[in-house]
Design an enzyme around this catalytic site. Structure first.
Site, mmCIF file in Angstrom:
data_model
loop_
_atom_site.group_PDB
_atom_site.id
_atom_site.type_symbol
_atom_site.label_atom_id
_atom_site.label_comp_id
_atom_site.label_asym_id
_atom_site.label_seq_id
_atom_site.Cartn_x
_atom_site.Cartn_y
_atom_site.Cartn_z
ATOM 1 N N ARG A 247 -19.396 0.319 24.881
ATOM 2 C CA ARG A 247 -19.044 1.692 25.287
ATOM 3 C C ARG A 247 -19.879 2.179 26.464
ATOM 4 O O ARG A 247 -20.173 3.377 26.546
ATOM 5 C CB ARG A 247 -19.222 2.679 24.125
ATOM 6 C CG ARG A 247 -18.240 2.525 23.015
ATOM 7 C CD ARG A 247 -16.986 3.351 23.273
ATOM 8 N NE ARG A 247 -15.973 2.995 22.300
ATOM 9 C CZ ARG A 247 -15.711 3.691 21.199
ATOM 10 N NH1 ARG A 247 -16.359 4.802 20.943
ATOM 11 N NH2 ARG A 247 -14.791 3.284 20.359
ATOM 12 N N ARG B 150 -18.652 8.833 27.090
ATOM 13 C CA ARG B 150 -18.901 10.265 27.201
ATOM 14 C C ARG B 150 -20.345 10.662 27.456
ATOM 15 O O ARG B 150 -20.615 11.801 27.819
ATOM 16 C CB ARG B 150 -18.394 10.969 25.935
ATOM 17 C CG ARG B 150 -16.891 11.085 25.886
ATOM 18 C CD ARG B 150 -16.407 11.426 24.502
ATOM 19 N NE ARG B 150 -16.642 10.312 23.595
ATOM 20 C CZ ARG B 150 -16.283 10.285 22.317
ATOM 21 N NH1 ARG B 150 -15.707 11.331 21.774
ATOM 22 N NH2 ARG B 150 -16.520 9.222 21.576
ATOM 23 N N ARG C 103 -12.471 11.899 33.098
ATOM 24 C CA ARG C 103 -11.540 12.146 31.999
ATOM 25 C C ARG C 103 -10.854 13.494 32.158
ATOM 26 O O ARG C 103 -9.662 13.641 31.894
ATOM 27 C CB ARG C 103 -12.260 12.069 30.660
ATOM 28 C CG ARG C 103 -11.296 12.013 29.481
ATOM 29 C CD ARG C 103 -11.985 12.020 28.158
ATOM 30 N NE ARG C 103 -12.760 13.226 27.978
ATOM 31 C CZ ARG C 103 -13.435 13.539 26.880
ATOM 32 N NH1 ARG C 103 -13.436 12.703 25.861
ATOM 33 N NH2 ARG C 103 -14.118 14.651 26.794
ATOM 34 N N ASP D 172 -8.779 0.429 25.359
ATOM 35 C CA ASP D 172 -9.055 0.667 23.952
ATOM 36 C C ASP D 172 -8.417 -0.451 23.140
ATOM 37 O O ASP D 172 -7.434 -1.055 23.575
ATOM 38 C CB ASP D 172 -8.503 2.020 23.496
ATOM 39 C CG ASP D 172 -9.164 2.459 22.207
ATOM 40 O OD1 ASP D 172 -10.301 2.974 22.285
ATOM 41 O OD2 ASP D 172 -8.590 2.257 21.132
ATOM 42 N N TYR E 281 -6.236 0.685 11.265
ATOM 43 C CA TYR E 281 -5.775 1.884 11.974
ATOM 44 C C TYR E 281 -4.271 2.057 11.840
ATOM 45 O O TYR E 281 -3.762 3.178 11.709
ATOM 46 C CB TYR E 281 -6.168 1.819 13.457
ATOM 47 C CG TYR E 281 -7.643 2.049 13.673
ATOM 48 C CD1 TYR E 281 -8.169 3.336 13.705
ATOM 49 C CD2 TYR E 281 -8.519 0.981 13.821
ATOM 50 C CE1 TYR E 281 -9.524 3.551 13.887
ATOM 51 C CE2 TYR E 281 -9.880 1.185 14.013
ATOM 52 C CZ TYR E 281 -10.377 2.470 14.046
ATOM 53 O OH TYR E 281 -11.716 2.677 14.214
HETATM 54 O O1 CP3 Z 1 -17.181 -0.693 25.732
HETATM 55 C C1 CP3 Z 1 -16.603 -0.147 26.672
HETATM 56 O O2 CP3 Z 1 -17.183 0.589 27.510
HETATM 57 C C2 CP3 Z 1 -15.132 -0.444 26.900
HETATM 58 C C3 CP3 Z 1 -14.202 0.520 26.414
HETATM 59 C C4 CP3 Z 1 -13.895 0.631 24.949
HETATM 60 C C5 CP3 Z 1 -13.456 1.846 24.379
HETATM 61 N N1 CP3 Z 1 -13.083 1.621 23.087
HETATM 62 C C6 CP3 Z 1 -13.395 3.127 25.096
HETATM 63 C C7 CP3 Z 1 -13.262 4.351 24.315
HETATM 64 C C8 CP3 Z 1 -13.851 -0.329 23.939
HETATM 65 C C9 CP3 Z 1 -14.282 -1.779 23.981
HETATM 66 C C10 CP3 Z 1 -13.321 0.309 22.776
HETATM 67 C C11 CP3 Z 1 -13.072 -0.396 21.515
HETATM 68 C C12 CP3 Z 1 -12.682 0.355 20.327
HETATM 69 N N2 CP3 Z 1 -11.821 1.420 20.245
HETATM 70 C C13 CP3 Z 1 -13.043 0.017 19.010
HETATM 71 C C14 CP3 Z 1 -13.880 -1.165 18.626
HETATM 72 C C15 CP3 Z 1 -15.280 -0.994 19.028
HETATM 73 C C16 CP3 Z 1 -16.049 -0.068 18.182
HETATM 74 O O3 CP3 Z 1 -16.508 0.955 18.701
HETATM 75 O O4 CP3 Z 1 -16.223 -0.395 17.008
HETATM 76 C C17 CP3 Z 1 -12.453 0.932 18.126
HETATM 77 C C18 CP3 Z 1 -12.619 0.972 16.631
HETATM 78 C C19 CP3 Z 1 -11.667 1.797 18.917
HETATM 79 C C20 CP3 Z 1 -10.782 2.896 18.441
HETATM 80 C C21 CP3 Z 1 -11.244 4.176 18.982
HETATM 81 N N3 CP3 Z 1 -11.105 4.557 20.290
HETATM 82 C C22 CP3 Z 1 -11.921 5.203 18.294
HETATM 83 C C23 CP3 Z 1 -12.289 5.152 16.818
HETATM 84 C C24 CP3 Z 1 -12.149 6.215 19.225
HETATM 85 C C25 CP3 Z 1 -12.740 7.573 18.967
HETATM 86 C C26 CP3 Z 1 -14.202 7.456 19.005
HETATM 87 C C27 CP3 Z 1 -14.869 8.796 19.035
HETATM 88 O O5 CP3 Z 1 -16.087 8.757 18.961
HETATM 89 O O6 CP3 Z 1 -14.208 9.835 19.181
HETATM 90 C C28 CP3 Z 1 -11.682 5.775 20.478
HETATM 91 C C29 CP3 Z 1 -11.749 6.515 21.745
HETATM 92 C C30 CP3 Z 1 -12.549 5.875 22.844
HETATM 93 N N4 CP3 Z 1 -12.446 4.570 23.237
HETATM 94 C C31 CP3 Z 1 -13.485 6.537 23.702
HETATM 95 C C32 CP3 Z 1 -13.926 5.585 24.628
HETATM 96 C C33 CP3 Z 1 -14.867 5.803 25.779
HETATM 97 C C34 CP3 Z 1 -13.830 8.008 23.637
HETATM 98 C C35 CP3 Z 1 -12.639 8.753 24.063
HETATM 99 C C36 CP3 Z 1 -12.932 9.973 24.870
HETATM 100 O O7 CP3 Z 1 -13.260 9.848 26.068
HETATM 101 O O8 CP3 Z 1 -12.805 11.060 24.300
#
Ligand code: CP3
Length: 354
Positions: A27, A31, A40, A77, A154
């Protein structure tokens, strides 16, 4: 394709000698960075960023402008696959991901088809190509996917879940139906990752974020089995180099031997496993990635540096370690602390690579 100027991440994944321990953060484009929040805002929302290759490229590069990171990771994602399957992904502010049409019945699962990345997810491969061009060989680009089990949770729950009640109900009551879903997902992950590799991803990571929620035997049957199938289905060489595969099962520290036996090049560790002990178990077979507790980034820079030193010391001398957090960096982290973490890895690791 340009020569890589910094290949220590790819070298470490293959347990080849490096000058310092490479580091990136799960990540890393997210944010905690004000420039990410601004992008964003311009895109309207998170999916607007993912779906627009120029914007995805822009945010992928943001952490690399700030910090001397050794790898970039595609901004996207894991839930793009179920979205491409027609489940209707959306994000509710403060609530995480949701699906309009969760998968609950046999009919729902029968209706699912293996994705066609060229048809269904062109914005992902377009982003990969663009990022490679913009990186111009600075560091390697990582592609990624979720694991079938993690994606299934999911899809069945319709979003995030605390206890995976519906997914586990299906797993225990209708195991054959669950296997059918996991098979469709595994086939989809294979073609999706291969499309990313063909577009230019130089390593791939599979996020099995919820594998650790399974029992010992259910993990083997419902998650690892499919990770194994995926590893064996991936393109492993491209542009004259090996394309390493990293498996990350959060909470999977007790299964490292079985994970290494899939033929993956590297295993991601969360912070509950001692990395030195993990190396003693599987270090002759795979590289190890991790594993600092991401919440240490809330502590003072001196404390962060001490923790980096302790993890480097636990791993010990020689190649095969890629420094990372044990899970994604959180939105509340001070970007200065992330910088202190990355600098500490490069400074303190020199002594282990004589
Ligand atoms: O690592 C990176 O920088 C690459 C981008 C990346 C994102 N999601 C961006 C993201 C990667 C590799 C993921 C993987 C992902 N997405 C996983 C597996 C990795 C982990 O964290 O366990 C999972 C379970 C998801 C599903 C997902 N996407 C969730 C549960 C959420 C919400 C998280 C939250 O804290 O609200 C997301 C959204 C997401 N994916 C964000 C980012 C930067 C935040 C979204 C935003 O900008 O509001």
């Amino acid at each position: 394709m340009s020569q890589l100027k910094n290949d220590r991440f790819l070298r470490a994944l293959l347990r080849e000698p490096v000058d310092v321990t490479p580091v990136w953060m799960m990540r890393q484009a997210g944010r905690y960075l004000p420039e990410y929040r601004a992008s964003r805002e311009r895109a309207g929302n998170f999916m607007g960023l993912c779906g627009n290759p120029e914007m995805a490229c822009e945010v992928t590069l943001q952490p690399l402008e700030r910090y001397p990171l050794d790898a970039a990771i595609l901004f996207s994602d894991i839930l793009t696959i179920p979205d491409a399957m027609g489940l209707g992904l959306y994000f509710e502010v403060g609530e995480g991901p949701k699906f309009k049409k969760p998968v609950r019945t046999e009919a729902d699962i029968n209706a699912l088809q293996v994705i066609d990345p060229a048809q269904d997810l062109p914005y992902v491969t377009d982003a990969v190509k663009l990022i490679r061009r913009e990186l111009n060989g600075r560091v390697p680009l990582i592609g990624f996917s979720g694991s079938p089990w993690t994606l299934a949770t999911y899809m069945i729950e319709g979003g995030s879940s605390r206890d995976f009640r519906r997914a586990k109900q299906m797993l225990y009551n209708q195991p054959e139906l669950m296997h059918q879903l996991l098979n469709t997902l595994a086939e989809s992950v294979i073609v999706y990752l291969n499309a990313q590799i063909e577009a230019g991803a130089q390593a791939v990571q599979i996020f099995d974020t919820w594998g650790g929620a399974l029992s010992h035997s259910a993990y083997q049957e419902f998650s690892l089995n499919y990770l194994d199938k995926i590893v064996k289905g991936l393109i492993r060489e491209r542009e004259g180099r090996r394309v390493p595969v990293i498996l990350f099962t959060k909470g999977g520290g007790q299964w490292l031997e079985a994970m290494a036996d899939t033929g993956a090049d590297a295993l991601g560790l969360d912070w509950t496993t001692d990395i030195g002990a993990a190396r003693a178990r599987v270090g002759s077979q795979v590289a190890l990635q991790g594993n600092m507790d991401p919440t240490i980034l809330y502590a003072k820079p001196d404390r962060i540096r001490a923790e980096v030193g302790a993890i480097l010391q636990s791993y010990g001398s020689g190649p095969g370690h890629i420094f990372n957090l044990g899970h994604g960096i959180t939105p509340e982290v001070d970007p200065e602390h992330a910088g202190a973490f990355i600098r500490a890895v490069h400074d303190l690791s020199q002594q282990y690579h004589a």
